[in-house]
Scaffold this motif. Structure first.
Motif, short mmCIF file in Angstrom:
data_model
loop_
_atom_site.label_atom_id
_atom_site.label_comp_id
_atom_site.label_asym_id
_atom_site.label_seq_id
_atom_site.Cartn_x
_atom_site.Cartn_y
_atom_site.Cartn_z
N THR A 26 -12.03 -7.17 -3.85
CA THR A 26 -11.33 -5.90 -4.41
C THR A 26 -10.29 -5.97 -4.92
N THR A 27 -9.41 -4.62 -5.02
CA THR A 27 -8.16 -4.69 -5.75
C THR A 27 -7.17 -3.59 -4.86
N LEU A 28 -5.87 -4.16 -4.71
CA LEU A 28 -5.09 -3.08 -4.08
C LEU A 28 -4.56 -1.90 -5.15
N LYS A 29 -3.79 -0.89 -4.64
CA LYS A 29 -3.32 -0.05 -5.55
C LYS A 29 -2.54 -0.37 -6.86
N ARG A 141 2.79 -4.08 3.24
CA ARG A 141 3.80 -2.80 3.21
C ARG A 141 3.42 -2.17 1.97
N ASN A 142 3.02 -0.59 2.22
CA ASN A 142 3.03 0.15 0.91
C ASN A 142 2.08 -0.34 -0.26
N ARG A 143 1.08 -0.89 0.17
CA ARG A 143 0.11 -1.67 -0.97
C ARG A 143 -1.29 -0.98 -0.80
N GLY A 144 -1.62 0.01 0.31
CA GLY A 144 -2.95 0.42 0.65
C GLY A 144 -3.76 -0.61 1.23
N VAL A 145 -3.18 -1.47 2.11
CA VAL A 145 -4.13 -2.18 2.62
C VAL A 145 -4.80 -1.74 3.87
N GLY A 146 -4.23 -0.91 4.57
CA GLY A 146 -5.06 -0.10 5.44
C GLY A 146 -6.20 0.54 5.21
N ASN A 147 -6.18 1.18 4.03
CA ASN A 147 -7.23 1.88 3.51
C ASN A 147 -8.48 0.95 3.13
N VAL A 148 -7.97 -0.18 2.33
CA VAL A 148 -9.05 -1.11 1.74
C VAL A 148 -9.63 -1.85 3.01
N MET A 149 -8.87 -2.10 4.21
CA MET A 149 -9.77 -2.73 5.43
C MET A 149 -10.56 -1.51 5.97
N GLY A 150 -10.07 -0.24 6.11
CA GLY A 150 -10.91 0.89 6.44
C GLY A 150 -12.21 0.96 5.91
N ARG A 151 -12.24 0.99 4.68
CA ARG A 151 -13.34 0.94 3.75
C ARG A 151 -14.13 -0.31 4.02
#
Length: 216
Positions: A26-29, A141-151
């Motif tokens: 996938t890709t980060l924001k 940090r501040n790259r949306g990784v938490g959201n990506v791992m949640g998905r």
């Protein structure tokens, strides 16, 4: 967000990981391409340098005293079996500058973004309810990784046979984490008043119990 009955020195039996589990690309924001690698055969399948790096990061997370209930860091051997002994995922940057894979010799400080595990939250007849533990590294940090791992968690947990997910200790002052889980369809299903003595609060902090069905 450790399992309710979990002790780092013990492991609840978990269903075997299916062979159909493959890396998630996938890709980060910021458009950085990343790969989330499922770890199905324990810590021996990972480069030792990567586990040492993640152990150091998790030890710092515990020392910071804001997100996990432990007061002392685990030793290396205990950590690697606690985190990777059942099922885990590791997220790394995979682009032209940092070739793909979990090979020894990569600069983990630059390319490793975080990791999570999936485990049963309860034993026996309730073992279809799972739990996850997550942390990100400074490179995330501040790259949306938490959201990506949640998905990714929501993608792999049902494939492992789990029907419901519950997080027992989402501290109420961890606003960013709560927002991620609510965005991903989780709901607050309980609250433990004053559950935690945290380094970032002079007062005792409530623990939220957050849950979501994994069945469509």
């Amino acid at each position: 967000m450790p399992a309710l009955l979990e002790d780092p020195t013990t492991t609840l039996p978990a269903p075997p990981a299916p062979k159909s589990l493959t890396p998630i690309k996938t890709t980060l924001k910021d458009s950085t391409p990343i790969t989330l690698y499922p770890i199905t055969t324990g810590p021996s399948s990972l480069p030792a340098s990567l586990i040492h790096y993640l152990h150091a990061q998790f030890s710092q997370e515990i020392a910071d005293g804001c997100t996990y209930p432990m007061e002392e860091a685990m030793g290396f051997d205990l950590y690697q079996n606690y985190w990777f002994g059942t099922f885990a995922v590791v997220a790394v940057v995979d682009d032209e500058a940092y070739p793909a894979g979990l090979e020894e010799g990569r600069d983990w400080e630059k390319v490793c973004l975080g990791t999570f595990y999936v485990k049963p939250n309860y034993p026996g007849r309730c073992s279809h309810v799972c739990n996850g533990g997550f942390f990100t590294t400074p490179a995330a940090r501040n790259r949306g990784v938490g959201n990506v791992m949640g998905r990714a968690y929501l993608e792999v947990a049902p494939k492992l046979g789990y029907k419901y997910s519950v997080f027992n200790l989402v501290f109420a002052n961890n606003v960013a984490s709560v927002k991620i889980w609510e965005k991903l369809g989780f709901q607050i299903i309980g609250r433990v008043p004053g559950a935690a003595r945290l380094a970032n609060s002079e007062e005792l902090v409530d623990a939220l119990i957050i849950g979501r069905s994994l069945v469509e």
